[in-house]
Design a protein around this motif. Structure first.
Motif: not given
Length: 396
Positions: A357, A360-361, A364, A368, A387, A390-392, A394-395
């Motif tokens: 994650l 991924f962050e 993204c 961006e 994105m 969301g990735s921020k 989730a991480a």
């Protein structure tokens, strides 16, 4: 939070959105409607007797997450199952669908209604594959009224789809809107032009043409919608239609009334009787310059529910019968269940997930702008922002 504080008799805040301040009656289907923010009064403004039981609220122009939809549905459901209603957009389809799977796994009966009234976004034969715009209002109003009148889950689902299949919308834009924090609007319309076939998330129209007078725009919209008028039948549609003229943010009431005056004249000429027309701002798009026309081709059943009373923060009609519904004192919250102790294996897996994650962050965040540029070609240009957010999250 401000909405709930200013309408404490209507709504209460839960994780992910709002629900009615009163308990859903035991066994009554719960209508849960939602989508991105930036469209007020849709969707949180439509929670109350005669319409929705709850509304998950995503970020501006972004679908609510599956956890938000699940949380609102859990707080709204009380033994009668759930109808999930939203405009037919990819993010909403994904996240409402994921929430529905989780609810069903817990034994809750869930039905999904994707509003698809925008005539320019697909062919008449593929009406249910179109995107949803201002038709959300009559579809959810009719479904909510049917539930208030005693419809069970099967009947509520049938009537909601029937309303969707009878609804057609067509709109124009004069300029795009700007996402909070962005330096430029999502799209521009050249001076003297209008974008025909707008979306409500800043999607550009399907074509540009010279801007017309209010009467000319009304004629364009009426002709477009009436091109899909159904045949008149005994016991079915007989020339009566709910009519909605919707402003998207900067086209205000005086201008909308001018457009409606011509639209009403054209409908009368076509032999159509407007039934309880609505002219105003119902599904906005921040500061977008645009408007749309929606018609619901009514039969007796749809007309009954279109005319029924409703009482929400942003949409009122008639007087609801006095009902003794107690205020809610407790709400379902995530994390209330006991979490089992971690094992060494689960910790190792968690570290791997966390590393993935974090990567991924970073990707993204780096991409961006490019993700937004690609999305803006056919969509609303917010995919990169979504994105990155969301990735921020989730991480974290």
């Amino acid at each position: 939070r401000g909405l709930a504080l200013s309408h404490p008799d209507h709504v209460a805040v839960v994780h992910g959105g709002v629900v009615r301040a009163t308990q859903t009656p035991q066994g009554q289907p719960a209508l849960v409607i939602g989508g991105g923010s930036g469209h007020y009064p849709a969707f949180a403004g439509w929670v109350g007797p005669g319409m929705a039981h709850g509304a998950p609220c995503g970020n501006v122009f972004a679908s609510p997450s599956a956890s938000q939809v699940y949380s609102v549905a859990r707080n709204a459901e009380n033994g009668g199952g759930v109808v999930l209603g939203f405009g037919n957009y990819a993010g909403d389809v994904l996240h409402f669908g994921a929430a529905a799977e989780k609810l069903r796994a817990e034994g809750i009966d869930v039905r999904i209604i994707r509003v698809s009234d925008d005539i320019v976004s697909n062919t008449p034969e593929n009406h249910r594959d179109r995107r949803g715009i201002a038709g959300d209002l009559p579809v959810f109003k009719i479904a909510g009224a049917a539930i208030e009148a005693g419809a069970d889950l099967d009947t509520a689902e049938r009537i909601a789809w029937k309303a969707n299949d009878a609804t057609r919308s067509f709109g124009v834009a004069f300029d795009g809107c700007t996402l909070p924090g962005a330096s430029e609007p999502l799209f521009h319309v050249e001076d003297g032009q209008m974008g025909v076939g707008l979306g409500i998330h800043g999607e550009p129209g399907v074509r540009d043409e010279a801007i017309g007078t209010a009467d000319e725009i009304a004629s364009l919209l009426v002709q477009g919608v009436l091109a899909e008028q159904p045949e008149r039948t005994d016991g079915g549609y007989q020339g009566r239609a709910a009519v909605i003229v919707n402003g998207l943010g900067t086209v205000k009431y005086e201008e909308l009334f001018v457009v409606y005056a011509k639209a009403a004249e054209l409908l009368e000429t076509a032999g159509i009787t407007p039934v309880r027309p609505e002219v105003g701002e119902f599904i906005t798009s921040l500061d977008m310059a645009g408007l749309s026309l929606s018609l619901v081709f009514l039969d007796d059943e749809l007309e009954q529910h279109w005319l029924a009373p409703v009482d929400t923060p942003a949409f009122h009609r008639g007087a609801m019968p006095a009902l003794d519904r107690p205020r809610r004192e407790t709400f379902w919250e995530a994390g209330a269940d006991e979490t089992p102790q971690a094992t060494e294996e689960s910790r190792r897996v968690a570290e791997q997930v966390s590393d993935a994650l974090a990567l991924f962050e970073r990707v993204c965040a780096r991409e961006e702008a490019e993700l937004g540029r690609i999305d803006a070609i056919a969509g609303d240009g917010d995919h990169g922002q979504g994105m990155a957010y969301g990735s921020k999250g989730a991480a974290a």
